[in-house]
Write a protein that holds these residues in place. Structure first.
Motif, PDB file in Angstrom:
ATOM      1  N   ALA A   1      -7.947   6.141  -0.558  1.00 55.31           N
ATOM      2  CA  ALA A   1      -8.635   5.194  -1.430  1.00 55.31           C
ATOM      3  C   ALA A   1      -7.642   4.322  -2.188  1.00 55.31           C
ATOM      4  N   ALA A   2      -6.595   4.938  -2.726  1.00 53.11           N
ATOM      5  CA  ALA A   2      -5.584   4.163  -3.449  1.00 53.11           C
ATOM      6  C   ALA A   2      -4.848   3.211  -2.513  1.00 53.11           C
ATOM      7  N   GLY A   3      -4.496   3.680  -1.319  1.00 55.36           N
ATOM      8  CA  GLY A   3      -3.811   2.820  -0.368  1.00 55.36           C
ATOM      9  C   GLY A   3      -4.668   1.656   0.097  1.00 55.36           C
TER      10      GLY A   3
ATOM     11  N   ALA B   1       0.826  -1.209   0.000  1.00 60.60           N
ATOM     12  CA  ALA B   1       0.000   0.000   0.000  1.00 60.60           C
ATOM     13  C   ALA B   1       0.859   1.259   0.000  1.00 60.60           C
ATOM     14  N   VAL B   2       1.890   1.296   0.847  1.00 67.08           N
ATOM     15  CA  VAL B   2       2.744   2.488   0.924  1.00 67.08           C
ATOM     16  C   VAL B   2       3.490   2.698  -0.382  1.00 67.08           C
ATOM     17  N   LEU B   3       4.071   1.642  -0.932  1.00 62.17           N
ATOM     18  CA  LEU B   3       4.830   1.776  -2.179  1.00 62.17           C
ATOM     19  C   LEU B   3       3.920   2.171  -3.346  1.00 62.17           C
ATOM     20  N   SER B   4       2.741   1.596  -3.411  1.00 62.54           N
ATOM     21  CA  SER B   4       1.812   1.938  -4.492  1.00 62.54           C
ATOM     22  C   SER B   4       1.377   3.389  -4.417  1.00 62.54           C
ATOM     23  N   VAL B   5       1.096   3.884  -3.212  1.00 60.79           N
ATOM     24  CA  VAL B   5       0.669   5.277  -3.056  1.00 60.79           C
ATOM     25  C   VAL B   5       1.809   6.231  -3.414  1.00 60.79           C
ATOM     26  N   LEU B   6       3.021   5.930  -2.988  1.00 61.64           N
ATOM     27  CA  LEU B   6       4.158   6.816  -3.289  1.00 61.64           C
ATOM     28  C   LEU B   6       4.396   6.927  -4.786  1.00 61.64           C
ATOM     29  N   VAL B   7       4.469   5.800  -5.461  1.00 59.03           N
ATOM     30  CA  VAL B   7       4.764   5.823  -6.896  1.00 59.03           C
ATOM     31  C   VAL B   7       3.603   6.409  -7.687  1.00 59.03           C
ATOM     32  N   SER B   8       2.378   5.980  -7.379  1.00 59.02           N
ATOM     33  CA  SER B   8       1.224   6.460  -8.142  1.00 59.02           C
ATOM     34  C   SER B   8       0.943   7.937  -7.891  1.00 59.02           C
TER      35      SER B   8
ATOM     36  N   PHE C   1       2.678  -7.535  -6.354  1.00 58.57           N
ATOM     37  CA  PHE C   1       1.418  -6.885  -6.009  1.00 58.57           C
ATOM     38  C   PHE C   1       1.417  -5.416  -6.437  1.00 58.57           C
ATOM     39  N   THR C   2       2.534  -4.731  -6.247  1.00 57.81           N
ATOM     40  CA  THR C   2       2.612  -3.314  -6.639  1.00 57.81           C
ATOM     41  C   THR C   2       2.472  -3.159  -8.141  1.00 57.81           C
ATOM     42  N   THR C   3       3.001  -4.101  -8.901  1.00 61.53           N
ATOM     43  CA  THR C   3       2.886  -4.038 -10.355  1.00 61.53           C
ATOM     44  C   THR C   3       1.439  -4.030 -10.809  1.00 61.53           C
ATOM     45  N   PHE C   4       0.602  -4.783 -10.141  1.00 65.63           N
ATOM     46  CA  PHE C   4      -0.797  -4.896 -10.557  1.00 65.63           C
ATOM     47  C   PHE C   4      -1.686  -3.805  -9.963  1.00 65.63           C
ATOM     48  N   THR C   5      -1.265  -3.186  -8.885  1.00 62.35           N
ATOM     49  CA  THR C   5      -2.081  -2.124  -8.288  1.00 62.35           C
ATOM     50  C   THR C   5      -1.755  -0.738  -8.835  1.00 62.35           C
ATOM     51  N   LEU C   6      -0.586  -0.554  -9.432  1.00 63.02           N
ATOM     52  CA  LEU C   6      -0.186   0.781  -9.885  1.00 63.02           C
ATOM     53  C   LEU C   6      -1.117   1.379 -10.939  1.00 63.02           C
ATOM     54  N   PRO C   7      -1.514   0.657 -12.003  1.00 60.52           N
ATOM     55  CA  PRO C   7      -2.340   1.314 -13.033  1.00 60.52           C
ATOM     56  C   PRO C   7      -3.611   1.943 -12.487  1.00 60.52           C
ATOM     57  N   LEU C   8      -4.370   1.196 -11.695  1.00 60.66           N
ATOM     58  CA  LEU C   8      -5.614   1.760 -11.173  1.00 60.66           C
ATOM     59  C   LEU C   8      -5.348   2.876 -10.176  1.00 60.66           C
ATOM     60  N   CYS C   9      -4.299   2.740  -9.353  1.00 60.87           N
ATOM     61  CA  CYS C   9      -3.972   3.801  -8.397  1.00 60.87           C
ATOM     62  C   CYS C   9      -3.556   5.079  -9.122  1.00 60.87           C
ATOM     63  N   VAL C  10      -2.820   4.946 -10.208  1.00 59.57           N
ATOM     64  CA  VAL C  10      -2.378   6.123 -10.970  1.00 59.57           C
ATOM     65  C   VAL C  10      -3.579   6.854 -11.545  1.00 59.57           C
ATOM     66  N   TRP C  11      -4.496   6.130 -12.152  1.00 60.34           N
ATOM     67  CA  TRP C  11      -5.658   6.786 -12.744  1.00 60.34           C
ATOM     68  C   TRP C  11      -6.592   7.342 -11.673  1.00 60.34           C
ATOM     69  N   MET C  12      -6.671   6.677 -10.546  1.00 65.17           N
ATOM     70  CA  MET C  12      -7.499   7.187  -9.458  1.00 65.17           C
ATOM     71  C   MET C  12      -6.960   8.518  -8.946  1.00 65.17           C
ATOM     72  N   LEU C  13      -5.651   8.595  -8.713  1.00 64.70           N
ATOM     73  CA  LEU C  13      -5.063   9.830  -8.196  1.00 64.70           C
ATOM     74  C   LEU C  13      -4.993  10.898  -9.282  1.00 64.70           C
ATOM     75  N   LYS C  14      -4.836  10.497 -10.518  1.00 66.94           N
ATOM     76  CA  LYS C  14      -4.837  11.488 -11.607  1.00 66.94           C
ATOM     77  C   LYS C  14      -6.176  12.207 -11.686  1.00 66.94           C
ATOM     78  N   GLY C  15      -7.277  11.461 -11.548  1.00 68.67           N
ATOM     79  CA  GLY C  15      -8.595  12.100 -11.535  1.00 68.67           C
ATOM     80  C   GLY C  15      -8.779  13.004 -10.335  1.00 68.67           C
ATOM     81  N   PHE C  16      -8.165  12.658  -9.198  1.00 70.79           N
ATOM     82  CA  PHE C  16      -8.279  13.520  -8.020  1.00 70.79           C
ATOM     83  C   PHE C  16      -7.438  14.781  -8.183  1.00 70.79           C
ATOM     84  N   PHE C  17      -6.239  14.652  -8.750  1.00 71.11           N
ATOM     85  CA  PHE C  17      -5.388  15.823  -8.953  1.00 71.11           C
ATOM     86  C   PHE C  17      -6.003  16.797  -9.966  1.00 71.11           C
ATOM     87  N   ASP C  18      -6.823  16.267 -10.888  1.00 70.33           N
ATOM     88  CA  ASP C  18      -7.483  17.145 -11.858  1.00 70.33           C
ATOM     89  C   ASP C  18      -8.435  18.124 -11.184  1.00 70.33           C
ATOM     90  N   THR C  19      -8.953  17.784 -10.020  1.00 70.71           N
ATOM     91  CA  THR C  19      -9.895  18.664  -9.331  1.00 70.71           C
ATOM     92  C   THR C  19      -9.197  19.798  -8.576  1.00 70.71           C
TER      93      THR C  19
END
Length: 316
Positions: free
Chosen positions: A237-239, A121-128, A185-203
């Motif tokens: 949410a991503a974590g 969770a921590v690694l996925s949130v940092l990278v994404s 696990f991080t390899t498979f969670t990164l794509p969705l976490c990236v798009w989730m945070l990208k939509g949040f940063f757009d706001t």
């Protein structure tokens, strides 16, 4: 000459006495709009009955497996296969839970699950977080193509990559380690976490970032002091998504980790499911207990989770 008209003259508005003794009020000010009828009261009884029936059916469909886990875990092993099956156990037995809390191997699996899930969770949130910010606020050639390339990795079944990852980890001596599980696990969670945070940063308004630049803040200072604190619901949410992915995985934890590094899903199977028999009460009790941390996390972080998942869905 005086012109006379047949139009009637408007009668003056008579003042209305204030019953509270504060003076005279205009009658026009006392005019109120008619209140709208309550939507629930205006519905037909049949519609309300159908809505409640749908809620009860869906709730029962969702909660029935949980109840069956609880009922089976409290049923003695001799009565588990009774026919016809009993919806309520005739005898309540706590032997399954006693054997669960006295088994040191299960605590080892629990420790492995916590370590792997938290680090994932921590690694996925940092990278994404950095990737999502770059996709949201930077404009460069190939940005959109790279975004869809990251998303396209979700199109492939994860089991197809198991052989490749096994060969790579074996070549580098990473089998039967926490590193193999965390990286997979991080390899498979990164794509969705990236798009989730990208939509949040757009706001987040670009004017806020420009104002910070005018004040002399660097890019890292803007990200760490302004963007990330405002994006707390999205980060949670991503974590949480990455944590659940690491907590529930079975096939990768069974293949890439040995008996000492296996997590709860394969550990429970190896402990209670055998070739000749299955300890169903113990297995149901263990499944119910290990599901509690995830359920508690969802309930306590529900508002952050909903805010993070719905951010960027509507553009104003």
């Amino acid at each position: 000459m005086t012109l006379e008209t047949d139009l009637p003259t408007a009668a003056p508005i008579a003042p209305v006495a204030d019953t509270a003794g504060t003076g005279v009020q205009d009658a026009s000010r006392r005019t109120r709009r008619p209140s709208k009828p309550n939507a629930l009261r205006s519905e037909r009884p049949g519609v309300r009955f159908a809505a409640w029936a749908a809620v009860i059916v869906c709730g029962g469909f969702a909660l029935l497996p949980v109840y069956w886990l609880l009922a089976t875990s409290l049923t003695p092993r001799t009565e588990v296969f009774a026919y016809p099956p009993q919806f309520f156990p005739s005898t309540v037995s706590w032997e399954a839970y006693e054997s669960l809390f006295t088994n040191p191997t299960l605590f080892n699996y629990l420790r492995n699950s916590i370590i792997v899930s938290v680090i994932t969770a921590v690694l996925s949130v940092l990278v994404s977080a950095y990737m999502g910010y770059a996709f949201s606020k930077f404009r460069y050639t190939g940005r959109r193509a790279l975004m869809y390339f990251v998303l396209s990795s979700q199109m492939f079944p994860q089991a197809l990559l198991l052989v490749t990852l096994y060969s790579v980890f074996a070549a580098y001596g990473l089998l039967n380690t926490y590193t193999a599980l965390v990286l997979s696990f991080t390899t498979f969670t990164l794509p969705l976490c990236v798009w989730m945070l990208k939509g949040f940063f757009d706001t987040i308004p670009d004017e806020l970032i420009e104002a910070a630049r005018v004040d002399g803040a660097s890019r890292l200072r803007i990200i760490h002091s302004i963007v990330l604190p405002l994006s707390a619901p999205g980060l949670v949410a991503a974590g949480l998504f990455a944590f659940v992915r690491g907590w529930n995985d079975f096939i990768f934890a069974l293949t890439l980790a040995g008996p000492d590094k296996q997590t709860l899903p394969p550990g429970l199977v190896n402990t209670y499911i055998g070739e000749a028999s299955t300890a169903w009460p113990e297995l149901m009790a263990a499944s119910l207990v290990v599901s509690l941390p995830v359920a508690i996390a969802f309930i306590s972080l529900q508002r952050f989770l909903v805010g993070g998942l719905t951010a960027g869905a509507v553009k104003g």
